[in-house]
Design a protein around this motif. Structure first.
Motif, PDB file in Angstrom:
ATOM      1  N   LEU A  28       0.864  -1.173   0.000  1.00 11.02           N
ATOM      2  CA  LEU A  28       0.000   0.000   0.000  1.00 11.02           C
ATOM      3  C   LEU A  28       0.900   1.222   0.000  1.00 11.02           C
ATOM      4  N   ASP A  29       0.777   2.067  -0.998  1.00  8.39           N
ATOM      5  CA  ASP A  29       1.608   3.265  -1.111  1.00  8.39           C
ATOM      6  C   ASP A  29       1.074   4.364  -0.201  1.00  8.39           C
ATOM      7  N   TYR A  43      -1.914   1.570  -4.492  1.00  4.74           N
ATOM      8  CA  TYR A  43      -1.066   0.401  -4.288  1.00  4.74           C
ATOM      9  C   TYR A  43       0.064   0.367  -5.305  1.00  4.74           C
ATOM     10  N   LEU A  44       1.213  -0.096  -4.836  1.00  9.20           N
ATOM     11  CA  LEU A  44       2.313  -0.427  -5.741  1.00  9.20           C
ATOM     12  C   LEU A  44       2.024  -1.844  -6.211  1.00  9.20           C
ATOM     13  N   ARG A  51       6.455  -2.495 -12.434  1.00 10.03           N
ATOM     14  CA  ARG A  51       5.855  -1.969 -11.210  1.00 10.03           C
ATOM     15  C   ARG A  51       5.376  -0.536 -11.420  1.00 10.03           C
ATOM     16  N   PHE A  52       4.205  -0.248 -10.861  1.00  9.30           N
ATOM     17  CA  PHE A  52       3.677   1.110 -10.897  1.00  9.30           C
ATOM     18  C   PHE A  52       2.641   1.274  -9.792  1.00  9.30           C
ATOM     19  N   VAL A  53       2.336   2.517  -9.460  1.00  5.09           N
ATOM     20  CA  VAL A  53       1.336   2.822  -8.437  1.00  5.09           C
ATOM     21  C   VAL A  53       0.003   3.068  -9.138  1.00  5.09           C
ATOM     22  N   LYS A  54      -1.027   2.420  -8.631  1.00  5.39           N
ATOM     23  CA  LYS A  54      -2.366   2.528  -9.222  1.00  5.39           C
ATOM     24  C   LYS A  54      -3.388   2.737  -8.116  1.00  5.39           C
ATOM     25  N   ASP A  55      -4.385   3.564  -8.390  1.00  5.93           N
ATOM     26  CA  ASP A  55      -5.431   3.829  -7.411  1.00  5.93           C
ATOM     27  C   ASP A  55      -6.586   2.842  -7.579  1.00  5.93           C
ATOM     28  N   PHE A  56      -7.136   2.419  -6.439  1.00  6.83           N
ATOM     29  CA  PHE A  56      -8.289   1.524  -6.406  1.00  6.83           C
ATOM     30  C   PHE A  56      -9.266   2.049  -5.365  1.00  6.83           C
TER      31      PHE A  56
END
Length: 132
Positions: A28-29, A43-44, A51-56
């Motif tokens: 969790l970023d 989340y990473l 790898r990338f950070v994405k919102d959920f």
């Protein structure tokens, strides 16, 4: 109105053209909370070694894996779902759950039904409304 069109078109794109992949939830970023908008979890994640950070809008299992749909032209744009997910399931995951999805859909249906009626009423009473 435009938000509804955007949500519908994005959901349709994932439902129709989305490619199923497995995403590993690394960590969790951070989270973001809005008073009336709920919580967004960033989340990473790792998909195919990238790898990338994405919102959920829903909580994911850290260290676990989740099935996601990815658009071929934008591999970093993913939503939770599988190739067998219905459009409603995809929409509900992207909006924050089934309750929110039903509420949003009901609101848009109400706007489609009540909007024209309100416009006609305003046109009929515009002189009184404007004159005060």
């Amino acid at each position: 109105m435009w938000a509804g069109f955007g949500l519908a078109s994005e959901t349709y794109a994932f439902w129709r053209y989305g490619t199923e992949k497995v995403a590993r939830v690394v960590a969790l970023d951070h989270t973001s909370r809005a008073p009336k908008g709920g919580t967004t979890f960033y989340y990473l994640i790792e998909i195919d070694g990238h790898r990338f950070v994405k919102d959920f809008r829903v909580r994911l299992p850290e260290g676990g894996e989740v099935a996601v749909l990815s658009l071929p032209e934008d591999p970093n744009n993913v939503v939770i779902g599988t190739s067998k997910s219905t459009a409603f399931e995809i929409f509900s995951y992207s909006i924050g759950g089934k309750v929110w999805a039903v509420l949003v859909l009901a609101m848009f249906c109400f706007m489609i039904w009540a909007g024209p009626k309100a416009l006609v009423a305003w046109i009929k009473a515009r002189r009184e409304i404007i004159a005060g």
